[in-house]
Scaffold this motif. Structure first.
Motif, PDB file in Angstrom:
ATOM      1  N   UNK A 118     -63.457  50.383  13.829  1.00 53.93           N
ATOM      2  CA  UNK A 118     -64.044  51.019  14.229  1.00 53.93           C
ATOM      3  C   UNK A 118     -65.399  50.886  14.719  1.00 53.93           C
ATOM      4  N   UNK A 119     -65.135  49.504  13.855  1.00 55.94           N
ATOM      5  CA  UNK A 119     -66.133  48.860  14.010  1.00 55.94           C
ATOM      6  C   UNK A 119     -66.076  47.483  15.799  1.00 55.94           C
ATOM      7  N   UNK A 120     -64.882  47.273  15.694  1.00 58.67           N
ATOM      8  CA  UNK A 120     -63.982  46.701  16.498  1.00 58.67           C
ATOM      9  C   UNK A 120     -63.840  47.112  17.871  1.00 58.67           C
ATOM     10  N   UNK A 121     -63.827  48.853  17.915  1.00 58.65           N
ATOM     11  CA  UNK A 121     -63.996  49.205  18.364  1.00 58.65           C
ATOM     12  C   UNK A 121     -65.028  49.477  19.309  1.00 58.65           C
ATOM     13  N   UNK A 122     -66.121  50.101  18.818  1.00 59.57           N
ATOM     14  CA  UNK A 122     -67.483  49.555  19.166  1.00 59.57           C
ATOM     15  C   UNK A 122     -68.029  48.275  20.039  1.00 59.57           C
ATOM     16  N   UNK A 123     -67.905  47.605  19.778  1.00 62.14           N
ATOM     17  CA  UNK A 123     -68.179  46.280  19.990  1.00 62.14           C
ATOM     18  C   UNK A 123     -67.411  45.968  21.321  1.00 62.14           C
ATOM     19  N   UNK A 124     -66.305  46.588  21.467  1.00 66.74           N
ATOM     20  CA  UNK A 124     -66.756  45.801  23.149  1.00 66.74           C
ATOM     21  C   UNK A 124     -66.290  47.042  24.411  1.00 66.74           C
ATOM     22  N   UNK A 125     -67.507  48.522  23.251  1.00 66.09           N
ATOM     23  CA  UNK A 125     -67.886  49.064  23.314  1.00 66.09           C
ATOM     24  C   UNK A 125     -66.956  50.580  24.639  1.00 66.09           C
ATOM     25  N   UNK A 126     -66.458  50.267  23.622  1.00 72.00           N
ATOM     26  CA  UNK A 126     -65.256  51.852  23.520  1.00 72.00           C
ATOM     27  C   UNK A 126     -65.954  52.943  23.250  1.00 72.00           C
ATOM     28  N   UNK A 127     -66.087  54.405  23.407  1.00 73.84           N
ATOM     29  CA  UNK A 127     -66.455  55.364  22.733  1.00 73.84           C
ATOM     30  C   UNK A 127     -65.023  56.474  22.708  1.00 73.84           C
ATOM     31  N   UNK A 128     -65.470  56.391  21.091  1.00 65.60           N
ATOM     32  CA  UNK A 128     -64.002  57.080  20.615  1.00 65.60           C
ATOM     33  C   UNK A 128     -65.211  58.426  19.397  1.00 65.60           C
ATOM     34  N   UNK A 129     -64.993  59.108  19.831  1.00 62.57           N
ATOM     35  CA  UNK A 129     -66.040  59.941  18.211  1.00 62.57           C
ATOM     36  C   UNK A 129     -65.748  60.466  17.429  1.00 62.57           C
ATOM     37  N   UNK A 130     -64.275  60.241  17.078  1.00 62.54           N
ATOM     38  CA  UNK A 130     -63.552  60.628  16.318  1.00 62.54           C
ATOM     39  C   UNK A 130     -63.170  59.771  15.379  1.00 62.54           C
ATOM     40  N   UNK A 131     -62.750  58.345  15.961  1.00 63.32           N
ATOM     41  CA  UNK A 131     -62.245  57.282  15.533  1.00 63.32           C
ATOM     42  C   UNK A 131     -60.662  57.470  15.552  1.00 63.32           C
ATOM     43  N   UNK A 132     -60.130  57.885  16.646  1.00 62.96           N
ATOM     44  CA  UNK A 132     -59.057  58.273  16.348  1.00 62.96           C
ATOM     45  C   UNK A 132     -57.909  57.437  16.286  1.00 62.96           C
ATOM     46  N   UNK A 133     -58.335  56.764  18.194  1.00 63.11           N
ATOM     47  CA  UNK A 133     -57.713  54.975  17.786  1.00 63.11           C
ATOM     48  C   UNK A 133     -57.443  53.988  16.354  1.00 63.11           C
TER      49      UNK A 133
END
Length: 427
Positions: free
Chosen positions: A326-341
């Motif tokens: 979740x922290x990595x997804x935010x760091x690369x500026x991808x927006x996943x509202x529910x944490x699906x990735x």
């Protein structure tokens, strides 16, 4: 006695089918809980559409694509070029079908419930800014073609299922080996996760998600009670998802699978909240909930192979991966509202590789087979998801206008509010 066992097996499979169906309610509640009130109807509409169109598509093309009987070059199901609809064999309702474990109709319906899950995963990741029409087109193509073709490679007798098999000079298989995915860490969850990754990238972040310096802003969901209820329903539904994948009511196998599934979920939740506490100094309920789901996804590939200890370790590692992902997804500026990735892709990959590390098949050779499966499915899904979504983006568009996004999709795409203020209508 045979007829009694046949009936018991079939009833168990039908119960599991109902539990997997219930998971769609869980996904719906989780997604609306973790997103904003103004998009509630839009998300519910997508989830109802997914299960409805998924069942029809799986009837028309998906089931035969996934279980074709033969392949072209071992990769493309040859029904891809012809057979539509369901065609029950003569023995479809007898003990002669599926070793007396279930009927043809039960087989179809259980597998059909799995089919829509891949698109449901994408639904949460792209919530609050995707055009409904574009999402529906994507769902039709991805659920109708991509998911069953990938599934056919393993569960339908395709090339992944025979990877590493040894044959004699007459072509008879004398030693079976190869990729293993019991209930779909890769074949279901990462299939949806890869598509979610592409969709989030091409779609872009929600307005206000990231500051000018690239750091993320928290956009809280509107109902943590709904999100919690959704996860608990999903946990219950997973007993059917994994328990039904035994494909019989075998007492030893089903009970083991239910135990490993439940323990991995619990360990995943505990790990996620502990790692989150150490990292952010807060007791984060959303991380706890996603950690439970991460543990469930992680154990799904090898639930029938693992010991009690193995399942706890796999779940615990999955929960920690959730926080980091979740922290990595935010760091690369991808927006996943529910944490699906983080849940379905990262933990799906982890769970698949874990089959080569823990349990009955553990070993370097098995790890290699698992890695081949992860990479091949990833490349296929990334490619086709990109083609589908990029084509939609270049033609009809995939993102709503900024005004529609800020005011909410419920009003603009559905003309209604999920929580109307009835006081306004009082006289």
């Amino acid at each position: 006695m045979e007829n009694t066992l046949f009936t018991v097996n079939n009833v168990w499979m039908m119960i599991c089918t109902a539990l997997v169906f219930l998971m769609h309610l869980g996904f719906s509640l989780l997604e609306i809980g973790l997103t904003r009130q103004k998009n509630t109807i839009n998300i519910l509409f997508k989830n109802v559409f997914i299960i409805s169109i998924g069942l029809v598509l799986y009837t028309l093309v998906g089931f035969n694509l996934m279980y074709p009987g033969s392949f072209i070059a071992g990769v493309v199901p040859d029904y891809f070029f012809g057979l539509f609809g369901l065609n029950m064999p003569e023995n479809g309702l007898t003990i002669a079908y599926a070793d007396g474990n279930y009927t043809y109709w039960t087989d179809f319906l259980f597998q059909a419930m799995f089919a829509a899950t891949a698109a449901t995963i994408v639904s949460g990741a792209v919530a609050e800014r995707i055009k409904l029409g574009s999402f529906m087109i994507f769902t039709i193509i991805y659920v109708g073609l991509v998911y069953p073709i990938v599934g056919s490679w393993q569960w339908g007798g395709g090339w992944l299922s025979s990877l590493g098999n040894q044959v004699d000079e007459f072509g008879t298989v004398i030693s079976e080996a190869g990729f293993y995915d019991f209930a779909g860490s890769t074949l279901v969850h990462s299939v949806g996760g890869w598509a979610a990754l592409v969709a989030v990238w091409l779609l872009g972040a929600r307005i206000g998600k990231f500051k000018k310096d690239g750091s993320p802003n928290a956009i809280p969901g509107h109902s943590m009670p709904f999100a919690t209820a959704g996860v608990l329903i999903l946990w219950l539904g997973w007993f059917g998802f994994n328990g039904g994948s035994v494909l019989s009511a075998d007492p030893g196998k089903t009970s083991l699978v239910l135990v490993t599934t439940c323990l991995a979920a619990a360990a995943g939740g505990l790990s996620a909240f502990l790692v989150s506490l150490l990292k952010y100094k807060q007791y984060d309920l959303s991380m706890f909930l996603n950690g439970i789901l991460g543990g469930l996804v992680g154990i799904t590939a090898g639930a029938d192979l693992m010991s009690v200890t193995d399942s706890i370790v796999i779940g615990f590692i999955a929960g920690g991966l959730i926080v980091l992902a979740v922290a990595l997804v935010d760091k690369i500026q991808l927006d996943d509202p529910v944490g699906a990735i983080a849940v379905h892709l990262v933990c799906g990959v982890w769970g698949t590789l874990a089959v080569g590390i823990f349990g009955e098949l553990a070993g370097w050779k098995q790890f290699g087979y698992q890695l081949i499966g992860v990479v091949s499915v990833g490349v296929f899904c990334l490619l086709f998801a990109y083609i589908i979504i990029k084509t939609l983006k270049s033609t009809v568009g995939i993102r709503v206008t900024s005004d529609e996004e800020q005011e909410g999709l419920d009003i603009h795409e559905h003309g209604m509010d999920a929580y109307p203020d009835f006081r306004l209508n009082q006289h």
